[in-house]
Structure formats: C-alpha cells, structure tokens
Motif scaffolding. Structure first.
Motif, PDB file in Angstrom:
ATOM      1  N   ILE A 137       0.842  -1.206   0.000  1.00  0.00           N
ATOM      2  CA  ILE A 137       0.000   0.000   0.000  1.00  0.00           C
ATOM      3  C   ILE A 137       0.872   1.249   0.000  1.00  0.00           C
ATOM      4  CG2 ILE A 137      -1.672   1.337   1.332  1.00  0.00           C
ATOM      5  CD1 ILE A 137      -2.848  -1.277   2.319  1.00  0.00           C
ATOM      6  N   GLN A 140       2.377   1.742  -3.426  1.00  0.00           N
ATOM      7  CA  GLN A 140       1.454   2.163  -4.484  1.00  0.00           C
ATOM      8  C   GLN A 140       0.892   3.559  -4.248  1.00  0.00           C
ATOM      9  OE1 GLN A 140       1.169   0.587  -7.207  1.00  0.00           O
ATOM     10  NE2 GLN A 140       2.249  -1.270  -6.569  1.00  0.00           N
ATOM     11  N   ALA A 141       0.615   3.868  -3.000  1.00  0.00           N
ATOM     12  CA  ALA A 141      -0.025   5.154  -2.710  1.00  0.00           C
ATOM     13  C   ALA A 141       1.019   6.252  -2.640  1.00  0.00           C
ATOM     14  CB  ALA A 141      -0.802   5.063  -1.397  1.00  0.00           C
ATOM     15  N   TRP A 143       1.168   9.091  -3.932  1.00  0.00           N
ATOM     16  CA  TRP A 143       0.660  10.455  -3.736  1.00  0.00           C
ATOM     17  C   TRP A 143       0.637  10.809  -2.254  1.00  0.00           C
ATOM     18  CZ3 TRP A 143      -3.696  10.463  -0.669  1.00  0.00           C
ATOM     19  CH2 TRP A 143      -4.364   9.234  -0.563  1.00  0.00           C
TER      20      TRP A 143
END
Lengths: 344, 284, 250
Positions: A137, A140-141, A143
């Motif tokens: 997570i 991927q995250a 941002w």
C-alpha cells in the motif's frame, strides 16, 4: 508461622515491582550520555528507537508468546502517520506521536483477531502478510507516501514549543529517551501486575489459563494492541527525529532485525530489547567498520550460533546476571515496612 | 489471455518445484525452514557460474544444479538442522533467518550483487504460435520438465517402498519408528532431495524469476504461501496452490499492475485465517 | 437436597462415534460423588463437556439451576465450576506462588488490573497463604513448577482449581501417576476439601473411590450404566462383570 509465610508471599510478589539498583543505574547512565557523549547522539537516538521497538515485540513475544515476523507493520504505520502529519503542516511532535500510537493501535486491534487462531507458522505468515500488504500500500499510494522515493519535506516544530531539534541530534536523543523511559515504566508496571501475570500464564499454557477463568483471547487482543501502539510510537520517533520516512520502515528485514535484537538481549524481561539494541548497534558499527558490505553475514552467524548454543539457556544466564546486578534492592525486602509495598 | 494463463502455469510449476522440498520439511519434520530459498539460489548460481565462466551448456549444468544443493542440504541437515527438530518454532525461524542472512552476504561477497544473466540456448528462445496462442518455447520447456518431475514425484510417493515409508513417517514419526523405519535417514534423504529440487528450480527459474543475492528473501514469502495454503500432507495441495499462485501473480501483474502483490498477500491472509490447515486440507 | 450440577440428555458424537450417550446426571450440593468406568468409557469427554472445552451435540447442562450449556469455559469457571486435568496442566515456568496468586487475583477481578503490583492487596495474600497451607505447598512456593516433584504438581493442580473458589469441583484422576510415597499427602488433602464444595471425582483407583465417595456412578460406552451408594455399586454383580471384562481385555 502463617504470618511469616504471608510476609514472605507479599515480599516475593511485591519485590518484582520494585526497582533494583542495576535498573536505576541503567537509566542514570542512559541519561548521563545526554551530557557526556554529545558526538554520539545520532546513533544513540537510533539505539533508543530500536530498543523501544524491540521492547514492544517483547510484550507480545516474551509475555504473550505470539511469534511475529511482521512487527514492522506497526513501526512503519507509526512512522508514516507521524511523517505525513508533519509534512502536511501539523508540526507538533507530541501530537504526531499520539496520532501514530492511535493509528498503530487500531491496526493492532484489528489484526490481533487474525493471530488468535492457528499454529506458530500461521501466525508467522499472517503477521508477515500484514506487513507485506502495508508495504505494498505504501509503495502504491505514492501520492500520500512518496512511494519509493520516500516521504520528504518533514519539518518538525519544537517539542512542547520549547525544544528545537538540532543537527547534532541532542534534542532528538533526549526526546526519544524520555518517551522510551516513560513507556518503559508503563510496560514494567504492566508486566508485574495481575494482568501481566495472566499474560505469562497464557504463554505458558493457554488451555490451563482458560481453566483458571482467564479470558485468553481478550487478554491477547489487549496486549497485541498495546504492543502495536508502542511499535507505532517507535516508528513515529524515527520519522520525527530523522525527518525522513522510506519504504524501508515496512521492509521484512525490519521485522527480522527487531526479532534479532530482542533475541540477542533475551526475551521476556523487558530489558532484553534495550540491551539487545545496544549490542546490535555496536556490533553493526564494529563489523561495518571492518567489512562494510557484508556485516549481514556476521549477524546471521551470530543468530545461528545463539540458537545452536541454546537461546533459552543464554537468556537465562543473562537474566541471572541481570538479577545479580539489578535485583539488589536498596533494602532487603524482608526488612521493609509493610506500607512501602508500592500500593497505588 | 491464454498466453497469460500459459505463462502463469509455467510460473506455477516452477514455484512448485522450488517449494515442494519445503512442504516436505514442514510436513515431515515440522520444521519451519525459512532458508529454503537459499538452496534454490545455490542451484541458480551453479548454473550461472558454470555457463558464464566455464562455458558449460545450459542443459549440462542442470544435473549439477540439483546435486550441489542436495549435497549442501545433506551436510547442513546432518550437522545443524537435525539439532533443531525438537526446538520451538521461534528457534527454527531465528536459525533459518540467520542462515539466509549468511547465504545472502556470502553470495554477494563471492559473485557481486548484480543480477546473474544466463544465455539460454537458441533452440529455447523465442515464441511459437500454437492455434493462435503465443507460446514461449522456454516456458513450454519448463512446463514439460516440471510436469515430468511432478509425475515422477507422485509415482515415487505412491508406488515405491521409500514413498510409503516417507508417508508413514509424515503421518506419525513415532509409529514409523516403532515399525522399524529409519526415520532419521528418511529425514536426511528427503531434505537433500528437496534441496536439490529447489536448486534445480532455481536454475530453471533464473531466466524468469531473476537471480541475485536477495533471491532467498524475495521469494521466501511465495514458498511459504505455497506450503501454508497448499497444506503439507500431500503433494497435490502444494501443486494446486503453486498453480493458483503462479496464474494469479502473472495475471495480476498483467491486468492490474497498480495493485501489485497486494491481492496475493491479502488472499493469503484470508485463506490462512479461514482455513489455518490449508486450502486443500480436509479439516481434521 | 439442592442440585449443584445437572445434565439433561447430554450427547456428544465424534463423526459416527458416540462418546457421550444421552447422559442425565445429577450432582447434589456438597456431594462426594465418584464417576468410574473402564478405559475409554467417555469419562474425560464428559468432563470436557461439563467444562465447555468441547460443545455437546445435544442436551443441556445446569450449574446450580442455571443453564450453562453455551457458555465459554472461562465464564463457567467464573460461575463456580472448576476442574483439574488428568495430565498435569500447569504453568511450567511459573512458581506455585505465582500460579495460585494468578488464580486468586483472576477470581477477584484483578486480571484486568494492569496498574497494581500483584500482591499489594491484603485479602489476596491471605488467601494465597490459606491455599498454600491447605495443599501443603508452603515449602515449595518459590520453586519453578517444572522442577516440582510429581505429587506436589498434582497438589498444585488441585490448589489452582480450588483457588477459583468453585461451587463444583471436577477432579479428573487426581492420584494418577503419583508415586506411593507421595500418595498419602494427596489423598489427605482431597479428603479435607471443605464440605460446601461439591466434588465429582473421576478415578480408576478403587481404594480412593471407596474411601472418598458417598455416591458412585458407573459409565460404560458413554452412557450411565448404574448409580448408587458405595455399598450398592461395590456389590453390584453387573458392575463387577464390566470391570472383570475390562481387566481380561487389558
């Protein structure tokens, strides 16, 4: 006769709650390093944080017997929580610490239900899995977390509005040490309480613990949650004092290292994590100075030797040594007046 | 679509060959061996070194990629592992993590940290078109080899005397001992064989999985998934689990790359929580 | 006489095997009741059903008139149903002092208490001492449980159950495996259990059964075979047949 026994019983039970000279010395020396080893504060800060992280693992491994290979999940979550808050302008360190503790505790609470059942191997896999999922997570995250580049732009405000972080790490070390000390006092209190005793009994024999009327699952959930909060705080300390968070905080080797640290210091007496952290860092320092790239080999070798030599036996020896130093209390317990029995 | 399925099957079969040794160690000795990947890595490096430094042809290296890790496994089993069978799982985990760390650093020291590339023989390169499906030659080769291995394993387990002894020992070591079966010999043989298979898998997989010193750590979780999800009482369980995992991983990376391995880990947790004995195990 | 523990039509099947076959059983208040039967008769399964370690296929269990059939084991203990195990189930790394202290403070609700040091309450200390003396453990209080002599471990096993202050105490073969020399001490403490605790004793040792119990139930193949006073059961030819048959098989 029976009053003698009663005195003995009370003394024995209460003695564990009292601080020994060795323990007091330990913390005094730790505090003294704030003044005497200024050039080492950066590494000392790291040691304290690893120590706190290992202490949190000791709570679940040493006192509740849950084998975890994914304890970095809570450490990492704490680090990211504190880091993201600071990046987004909430610069107060204590606020970040609190948020990290809550976030990690929540994750601990939720995932604790997954480790109640199954064999050691299942627990190991599930904890490992949770850490891996979190790592994915965070990766991927990007941002939110900065992904593989790491979380940058963390700017911390002064602690309590008074102490600014400095480049020598003195404030950082003082801060980490204080937080760790406070959490240690709490943990120490917990493990000598009836609640702590019930945890040890669960580790020893869960079936019997149930037969004594102990709600085993509830106790395990509670300690897992607590340990998660501790790990989260350790992670937050790292994020705040180094002002950087990378995916590394969730990596497998974090979980493995912390277990190693705890094993070096010995499982199940709280100081193991702290002592292990010191030994681990010193070893790492010495070995990397000698052969920078391959220090992992020697760490692996040490681990293999510790296990082959009989971890339990070694731990027992360290404990006995420790008791020899730390167990000596100011006055012998038998002669203590009744009221000094740390009644709260 | 079918190409992905095909690649997934190849990947899954490879995983099975890599992991089946672990299933036996776990099922037979109840030993949590996180260092299993190190034996696979050993096999991979045997092939890579023989090919790149001495120029031995790919196929000729494969037997050695089996034998070297097998001997390594045998020696380690006899000297170290056997002392730990009766220890706690925590001790086993710590011990094997230690071994992994040592293996990773030792390989890094000897061969450097870069990826080891191997040049496949030309007849294994490229793709051909079968009924409109693009099929990689090397992957077909892997499927054939691994498929043959699976069949052979199944035959050994079910048809030979060794197989029946092994199964007896897995079922109940004490009873097996009582029947005069030399369980410790079976342990050693099986451990060596499993290590050898892992080595072979590592050699075969060098092209697909990549090969560098961190191999044992990178794929540890995959091996563990295969054995925990597949269960350890038969080889069909781990085999099915390998295929599922292989297909899911390849398909996941192709269709939803942004989700990555997330799905697999989550699924693993769900399976383990719902079926702690493994997906294909009948509840006892 | 009030009924301390009662089962109605209790059934437990494992697959096709009927381990407990429609058992309706009453344990009277203050009773000294023994449950005997050949090996494999289902006595331990019956105990496990009573304590909630396993769930019954059918039937009900009542403790002092209240149904406890679906209750979790630890809640049954809190309601006053404690047991000992046939094979020692102790905490090997803890001392008898800690073990008894644990049971006492759990019962008095101290288990949630994470701030107080164990042993800071006067009543708890007194109770630990009382139990230690009753079960003759005062001289080994600080030893590691795993280092205790077997007889002492058995005593501790009973002491822990007793520390839960049970209304009903289930003793599963308390004398099993205890060497002759330590046996007397054990039997004496069992005989000296206070009368307000109702005791169900599961035992193979007929001497112990006859000296301790005032009522005996015989279980065969999971079902209650007969029940009566010691006198009635010991002279019952059917019971003799069951036991003789058993001893021929062995």
């Amino acid at each position: 006769m029976s009053t003698n026994i009663a005195d003995h019983v009370r003394a024995t039970l209460v003695r564990r709650g009292r601080w020994g000279i060795g323990e007091i010395l330990f913390w005094l020396i730790a505090a003294a390093t704030l003044y005497f080893l200024p050039e080492r504060h950066l590494i000392l800060n790291e040691i304290v944080i690893i120590g706190l992280f290992a202490l949190s693992l000791d709570l679940i491994l040493g006192y509740a017997g849950i084998v975890s290979l994914g304890h970095a999940a809570f450490f990492g979550l704490g680090a990211y929580t504190a880091g993201i808050l600071a990046r987004d302008g909430i610069a107060d360190p204590l606020l970040g610490l609190g948020a990290a503790a809550i976030a990690a505790a929540l994750l601990g609470f939720v995932t604790s239900f997954l480790v109640l059942r199954g064999s050691d191997l299942t627990k190991l896999m599930v904890t490992l899995g949770v850490a891996l999922v979190l790592g994915e997570i965070a990766n991927q995250a990007s941002w939110l977390t900065g992904g593989a580049d790491g979380l940058q732009g963390i700017a911390m405000g002064p602690i309590l509005g008074l102490f600014e972080f400095d480049i020598f790490g003195t404030t950082a070390y003082g801060y980490s040490l204080t937080v760790t000390f406070l959490l240690f006092i709490l943990a120490r209190r917990i493990v000598v309480s009836p609640y702590g005793l019930s945890l040890r009994s669960i580790r020893d024999n869960p079936l019997k613990a149930r037969a004594v009327g102990i709600p085993v699952n509830r106790r395990l959930v509670a300690v897992y949650t607590l340990a998660a909060a501790y790990a989260g705080i350790a992670g937050a300390l790292l994020a705040q004092t180094t002002q950087f968070v990378s995916l590394d905080v969730l990596a497998f080797h974090r979980s493995a290292d912390v277990m190693l640290v705890l094993v070096i210091g010995g499982v199940g007496y709280l100081y193991g994590g702290l002592i292990g952290a010191i030994v681990f860092k010193v070893l790492q320092d010495v070995i990397s100075a000698w052969t920078p790239q391959y220090w992992q080999f020697w760490i692996g070798l040490i681990l293999v030797i510790i296990v082959l030599a009989g971890r339990e036996r070694l731990t027992e020896r360290v404990r006995v040594l420790w008791k020899g130093v730390a167990g000596r209390t100011a006055k012998s317990p038998e002669t203590l007046p009744k009221t000094s029995a740390r009644e709260v | 679509m079918l190409t992905i399925l095909f690649d997934g099957i190849a990947y899954g079969m490879l995983l099975f060959v890599l992991a089946c040794g672990l299933a036996v160690t776990l099922g037979l000795m109840n030993f949590v061996n996180l260092a299993h990947g190190a034996f696979a890595m050993a096999g991979g490096y045997v092939t890579a070194v023989l090919m790149n430094r001495i120029g031995v042809p790919f196929l000729a290296t494969l037997p050695l990629a089996f034998i070297v890790p097998a001997i390594l496994g045998l020696v380690l089993e006899r000297t170290l592992y056997k002392r730990l069978y009766s220890r706690s799982h925590l001790d086993q985990v710590l011990f094997s993590i230690g071994l992994v760390f040592m293996a990773v650093a030792a390989v890094d020291y000897s061969f450097g940290s870069q990826q080891q590339l191997i040049q496949l023989p030309t007849w294994l390169q490229g793709r051909i078109d079968i009924l409109g499906v693009q099929v990689g030659l090397y992957r077909s080769f892997i499927i054939v080899i691994c498929g043959a291995l699976v069949v052979a394993l199944q035959l050994i387990l079910t048809k030979t005397r060794f197989g029946s002894r092994l199964r007896a020992a897995v079922d109940d070591p004490r009873v097996a001992r009582g029947l005069g079966i030399n369980v410790s010999l079976i342990f050693a043989t099986t451990f060596a064989f499993g290590s050898g298979l892992a080595g072979l898998g590592g050699a075969l997989g060098a092209e697909i999985l990549g090969l560098d010193p961190t191999f044992p750590l990178k794929f540890m979780i995959y091996f563990l998934i295969v054995v925990t999800v597949g269960g350890t009482t038969s080889i069909t369980g781990p085999f099915l689990a390998s295929l599922l995992l292989g297909i899911a991983d390849v398909a996941g990376k192709y269709y939803v790359p942004s989700v990555g391995a997330f799905v697999i880990y989550t699924l693993m947790i769900v399976v383990l929580v719902l079926r702690p004995q493994g997906l294909f195990e009948r509840a006892r | 006489m009030t009924i301390a523990l009662e089962t109605k039509g209790l059934v437990k099947r494992f697959g096709g095997l009927v381990a407990t076959d429609n058992v309706s059983f009453k344990l009277e208040q203050g009773a000294r009741h023994a449950l005997i039967g050949p090996n494999g008769a289902g006595k331990t399964t019956f105990i496990n059903l009573l304590t909630g370690v396993i769930k019954p296929t059918a039937g009900q269990i009542f403790l002092e008139g209240q149904e406890i059939t679906g209750l979790r084991p630890e809640l049954r203990v809190q309601r006053g149903l404690a047991r000992t195990f046939q094979i020692n189930q102790l905490f090997p790394a803890m001392t008898p002092l800690e073990t008894i202290g644990l049971a006492v403070s759990e019962r008095t609700g101290g288990g949630h208490d994470w701030w107080r040091v164990t042993g800071s309450k006067r009543e708890i200390i007194d109770e630990i001492v009382e139990i230690a003396q009753r079960f003759r453990l005062t001289d080994v209080l600080d030893e590691r449980t795993s280092n205790l002599a077997y007889g002492k471990q058995r005593l501790l096993e009973i002491a822990v159950a007793f520390a839960c202050k049970p209304r009903v105490l289930l003793l599963d073969e308390p004398a099993a495996g205890v060497p002759e020399a330590e046996r007397h001490e054990l039997l004496a403490t069992v005989a000296a259990l206070p009368r307000d605790v109702s005791v169900l004793l599961i035992e193979h040792d007929m001497d112990l059964v006859f000296s301790f119990a005032d009522r005996i139930s015989v279980m065969v193949n999971g079902a209650l075979f007969t029940e009566g006073t010691v006198e009635q059961v010991s002279t019952d030819p059917k019971v003799r047949a069951v036991y003789l048959g058993e001893s021929v098989d062995e």
